[in-house]
Write a protein that holds these residues in place. Structure first.
Motif, PDB file in Angstrom:
ATOM      1  N   LEU A 292       8.281  21.896  14.678  1.00 12.32           N
ATOM      2  CA  LEU A 292       8.479  23.045  15.565  1.00 12.32           C
ATOM      3  C   LEU A 292       8.007  22.711  16.976  1.00 12.32           C
ATOM      4  CD1 LEU A 292       7.253  26.001  13.303  1.00 12.32           C
ATOM      5  CD2 LEU A 292       9.507  25.825  14.315  1.00 12.32           C
ATOM      6  N   LEU A 293       6.861  22.052  17.050  1.00  6.79           N
ATOM      7  CA  LEU A 293       6.302  21.727  18.359  1.00  6.79           C
ATOM      8  C   LEU A 293       7.108  20.625  19.043  1.00  6.79           C
ATOM      9  CD1 LEU A 293       2.533  21.904  17.389  1.00  6.79           C
ATOM     10  CD2 LEU A 293       3.670  23.378  19.059  1.00  6.79           C
ATOM     11  N   ARG A 294       7.489  19.624  18.286  1.00  2.00           N
ATOM     12  CA  ARG A 294       8.220  18.523  18.898  1.00  2.00           C
ATOM     13  C   ARG A 294       9.589  18.953  19.381  1.00  2.00           C
ATOM     14  NH1 ARG A 294       9.398  14.592  15.915  1.00  2.00           N
ATOM     15  NH2 ARG A 294       8.361  15.175  13.991  1.00  2.00           N
ATOM     16  N   ILE A 295      10.194  19.870  18.652  1.00  2.82           N
ATOM     17  CA  ILE A 295      11.529  20.318  19.039  1.00  2.82           C
ATOM     18  C   ILE A 295      11.449  21.156  20.316  1.00  2.82           C
ATOM     19  CG2 ILE A 295      12.023  22.576  17.985  1.00  2.82           C
ATOM     20  CD1 ILE A 295      14.374  21.294  16.576  1.00  2.82           C
ATOM     21  N   THR A 296      10.238  21.646  20.623  1.00  2.49           N
ATOM     22  CA  THR A 296      10.048  22.350  21.885  1.00  2.49           C
ATOM     23  C   THR A 296       9.366  21.447  22.909  1.00  2.49           C
ATOM     24  OG1 THR A 296       8.063  23.374  20.911  1.00  2.49           O
ATOM     25  CG2 THR A 296      10.035  24.710  20.998  1.00  2.49           C
ATOM     26  N   SER A 297       9.585  20.164  22.750  1.00  4.59           N
ATOM     27  CA  SER A 297       9.137  19.136  23.702  1.00  4.59           C
ATOM     28  C   SER A 297       7.635  18.998  23.870  1.00  4.59           C
ATOM     29  CB  SER A 297       9.747  19.377  25.094  1.00  4.59           C
ATOM     30  OG  SER A 297      11.098  19.635  24.992  1.00  4.59           O
ATOM     31  N   CYS A 298       6.908  19.178  22.820  1.00  3.83           N
ATOM     32  CA  CYS A 298       5.474  18.926  22.889  1.00  3.83           C
ATOM     33  C   CYS A 298       5.168  17.611  22.203  1.00  3.83           C
ATOM     34  CB  CYS A 298       4.685  20.008  22.142  1.00  3.83           C
ATOM     35  SG  CYS A 298       4.898  21.651  22.805  1.00  3.83           S
ATOM     36  N   LYS A 299       4.115  16.945  22.681  1.00  2.00           N
ATOM     37  CA  LYS A 299       3.575  15.814  21.942  1.00  2.00           C
ATOM     38  C   LYS A 299       2.595  16.417  20.948  1.00  2.00           C
ATOM     39  CE  LYS A 299       3.718  11.445  24.081  1.00  2.00           C
ATOM     40  NZ  LYS A 299       4.628  11.221  25.168  1.00  2.00           N
ATOM     41  N   VAL A 300       2.592  15.908  19.743  1.00  2.00           N
ATOM     42  CA  VAL A 300       1.773  16.524  18.706  1.00  2.00           C
ATOM     43  C   VAL A 300       0.853  15.525  18.026  1.00  2.00           C
ATOM     44  CG1 VAL A 300       1.825  17.977  16.642  1.00  2.00           C
ATOM     45  CG2 VAL A 300       3.765  17.972  18.215  1.00  2.00           C
ATOM     46  N   THR A 301      -0.398  15.955  17.827  1.00  2.00           N
ATOM     47  CA  THR A 301      -1.298  15.263  16.911  1.00  2.00           C
ATOM     48  C   THR A 301      -1.613  16.263  15.819  1.00  2.00           C
ATOM     49  OG1 THR A 301      -2.313  14.109  18.766  1.00  2.00           O
ATOM     50  CG2 THR A 301      -3.494  14.072  16.678  1.00  2.00           C
ATOM     51  N   ALA A 302      -1.344  15.884  14.576  1.00  8.18           N
ATOM     52  CA  ALA A 302      -1.593  16.814  13.478  1.00  8.18           C
ATOM     53  C   ALA A 302      -2.722  16.268  12.606  1.00  8.18           C
ATOM     54  CB  ALA A 302      -0.327  17.001  12.654  1.00  8.18           C
ATOM     55  N   VAL A 303      -3.733  17.090  12.371  1.00 11.73           N
ATOM     56  CA  VAL A 303      -4.822  16.677  11.496  1.00 11.73           C
ATOM     57  C   VAL A 303      -4.987  17.695  10.369  1.00 11.73           C
ATOM     58  CG1 VAL A 303      -6.022  15.444  13.338  1.00 11.73           C
ATOM     59  CG2 VAL A 303      -6.591  17.828  12.889  1.00 11.73           C
ATOM     60  N   ASP A 304      -5.699  17.270   9.321  1.00 12.10           N
ATOM     61  CA  ASP A 304      -5.720  18.121   8.125  1.00 12.10           C
ATOM     62  C   ASP A 304      -6.997  18.938   7.948  1.00 12.10           C
ATOM     63  OD1 ASP A 304      -6.775  15.879   5.418  1.00 12.10           O
ATOM     64  OD2 ASP A 304      -7.542  16.164   7.454  1.00 12.10           O
ATOM     65  N   SER A 305      -7.916  18.874   8.928  1.00 10.16           N
ATOM     66  CA  SER A 305      -9.135  19.667   8.760  1.00 10.16           C
ATOM     67  C   SER A 305      -9.803  19.906  10.103  1.00 10.16           C
ATOM     68  CB  SER A 305     -10.114  18.944   7.834  1.00 10.16           C
ATOM     69  OG  SER A 305     -10.646  17.813   8.498  1.00 10.16           O
ATOM     70  N   GLY A 306     -10.687  20.892  10.119  1.00 14.46           N
ATOM     71  CA  GLY A 306     -11.468  21.176  11.324  1.00 14.46           C
ATOM     72  C   GLY A 306     -12.308  19.975  11.732  1.00 14.46           C
TER      73      GLY A 306
END
Lengths: 161, 265
Positions: free
Chosen positions: B51-65
Motif C-alpha cells: 500500500l505504501l510503495r504503491i503510493t510512492s513511499c520507501k518502506v522499512t517493515a519490521v515485526d515488533s516495537g
C-alpha cells in the motif's frame, strides 16, 4: 461465434461473482471487498501480488490452526488464552485478505475461547480448517482460469462486484 | 520474498534494502517519503508495505516495537552518528502486538528527542474509542481501522507530503485540500485539529469498518442482492457487536438498513 477466450472470460467473471455472492441469503460469500482492495494493489510491476498474499495467508492458517490444535489437545489443561490469541491473529489476517467466511468463523471461535467452551472451540477449529482449505481451492481455480485466459491470448476481465 | 521475522522487503528495486540484524539507512532521497511500518502479522506487513510503495513511499517493515526502536537507534543510550542520516517521515504501527504494543512504541517515540516530531499512525482491527483517545492524546497523528485500504494510505500520504515540504514550524494545521474520502474514520477527525477531548466527535469514530466509503455508497452488491444478503452478515462484524458505542451506526447506507430489515423478499 464464441471464442475460447470469450468463454474463459465469461467463466472467470461468473466464478469471481460467485465467490463474493452466494445463491442463498443465509450463506455468506467467500470474499468481501477487502479482496477487491488487494486487487487494486496488483499491476504490471507486481502481477502476482494477490496470489502471493493469499498464499502467505494460507500458510498462516496452517500454522495457527496447528497451534490451536496443539493447545486444545492438552486435555484437562487447555490454555484458552493461547488459543484465543491465535484466533485473534487469524481473524486479523483473514480480514486483511478479504477471507470473509474465515473471518466470520473467528468471531464465533473467539467467543468460545473467552467462555472457555472446549467443545465449541473444537467445532470452530474444524470449521475454520475446512473453510480455509475450501477458499484455497476456489482461489486456485480462479487463478488457473486467469492463467488460461492469458495463455489463450486474452485479457483478464475487470469484474465489478 | 523475505519471510523472516525481522525485517521484510519485497521487490528490492523498489524498496530500501535492509539487512537482517544490520540496519542500513536508506539512500538519502529528500523528496521521497520514508515510512517505518511495524506489524507482527506477516500478511499485514506485506499488505501495508505494498500500500505504501504503491503510493510512492520507501518502506522499512519490521515485526515488533523492539525492532522499530532498534532501527531508529532508540534501543540504547549512545548517540549514533548514523542517526543524522536516518530519515523517517512517518511511522505506522499496529496497536496489538506481543511484547511492546503500538501504544508503548508511540510513547517511546514521543519521548525521544530525535524522533518525537515524526508523525505516528496507529492501526487497529478494533474500533475502541478509549483506545483511539489514548493514542491521540499520546500524540498519534491518526488512527486507521484495519483492514487498511488504499484510500486510507492515500489520505495519509496527502498530508504527509505537505509536512515534509513545509518547515517544521507549523505542522499541526488543517490539510487544506484533504481528500474527503475516508474509509476508516468518516468524516475525517482531522488529526491536526483533534483535541484530547473527543466527546464532540465520537460518533464518526464508531462507524463499522464494513461500511466502506471508498466504494460508491450503495455498491451493486448491496442494492441488487438484498434478498441474498443476510442480517447475519452484520454479526460477524465485531465492531457492531463488541463496541457499546456503535449500536446506532447512524451513517449506514440505506441499502444496509434495508438489508437488515428485509432478509428475504
Amino acid at each position: 461465434m464464441d471464442t475460447l477466450v470469450a468463454q474463459l472470460q465469461r467463466q472467470f467473471r461468473d466464478y469471481t461473482i460467485s465467490l463474493y455472492h452466494q445463491l442463498f441469503w443465509y450463506v455468506k460469500g467467500f470474499l468481501d471487498d477487502q479482496f477487491t482492495e488487494l486487487k487494486k494493489l496488483q499491476d504490471e510491476c507486481s502481477p502476482d501480488f494477490v496470489a502471493e498474499v493469499v498464499s502467505l495467508f494460507f500458510e498462516d492458517c496452517e500454522k495457527l490452526i496447528g497451534n490451536m490444535a496443539r493447545a486444545l489437545d492438552q486435555t484437562g489443561n487447555v490454555d484458552f488464552s493461547l488459543v484465543g490469541s491465535s484466533v485473534h491473529q487469524l481473524k486479523g489476517s483473514s480480514s486483511s485478505v478479504g477471507a470473509k467466511r474465515v473471518k466470520g468463523l473467528c468471531v464465533t471461535f473467539k467467543e468460545c475461547c473467552d467462555s472457555q467452551n472446549f467443545e465449541g472451540c473444537v467445532r470452530c477449529l474444524q470449521q475454520v480448517d475446512i473453510e480455509y482449505k475450501s477458499l484455497k481451492a476456489k482461489l486456485q481455480d480462479l487463478f488457473n482460469l486467469e492463467q488460461q485466459i492469458v495463455q489463450a491470448g486474452g485479457r483478464i476481465p475487470q469484474v465489478d462486484i | 520474498m523475505a519471510r523472516d521475522g525481522g525485517v521484510s522487503c519485497l521487490r528490492s528495486s523498489e524498496t530500501m534494502r535492509v539487512g537482517i540484524g544490520g540496519m542500513e539507512s536508506p539512500p538519502l532521497d529528500l523528496d521521497e517519503v520514508h515510512v517505518l511500518a511495524v506489524d507482527d502479522s506477516l500478511v499485514d506487513r506485506i499488505v501495508i508495505e505494498r500500500l505504501l510503495r504503491i503510493t510512492s513511499c520507501k518502506v522499512t517493515a519490521v515485526d515488533s516495537g523492539w525492532r522499530a526502536l532498534e532501527f531508529l537507534g532508540l534501543d540504547n543510550e549512545k548517540a549514533s552518528a548514523e542517526l543524522d542520516r536516518l530519515k523517517v517521515d512517518l511511522i505506522i504501527t499496529d496497536y496489538c502486538m506481543p511484547g511492546m504494543t503500538g501504544y508503548e512504541l508511540l510513547k517511546k517515540i514521543k519521548e525521544s528527542s530525535s524522533f518525537r516530531q515524526v508523525p505516528v499512525v496507529i492501526m487497529s482491527s478494533e474500533n475502541v474509542l478509549t483506545r483511539i483517545d489514548r493514542c491521540l492524546e499520546e500524540g498519534a497523528e491518526d488512527f486507521l481501522l484495519k483492514p487498511v485500504k488504499l484510500a486510507d494510505v492515500k489520505r495519509l500520504r496527502s498530508y504527509l507530503t505537505r509536512d515534509v515540504k513545509l518547515s517544521n514550524a507549523n505542522k499541526r494545521k488543517l490539510p487544506e485540500d484533504s481528500v474527503p474520502v475516508n474509509t476508516s474514520l468518516p468524516p475525517p477527525p482531522s488529526p491536526f485539529t483533534i483535541s484530547p477531548d473527543l466527546s464532540d466527535s465520537s460518533p464518526p469514530l464508531t462507524i463499522s469498518p464494513e461500511s466502506s466509503d471508498s466504494s460508491p455508497p450503495l455498491s451493486p452488491l448491496e442494492i441488487s442482492s438484498s434478498p441474498l444478503s443476510s442480517p447475519i452478515d452484520d454479526e460477524d462484524d465485531d465492531v457492531l457487536t463488541s463496541s457499546p458505542e456503535s449500536s446506532s451506526a447512524p451513517e449506514e447506507s440505506p441499502a444496509r438498513r434495508q438489508k437488515m430489515t428485509s432478509p428475504l423478499d
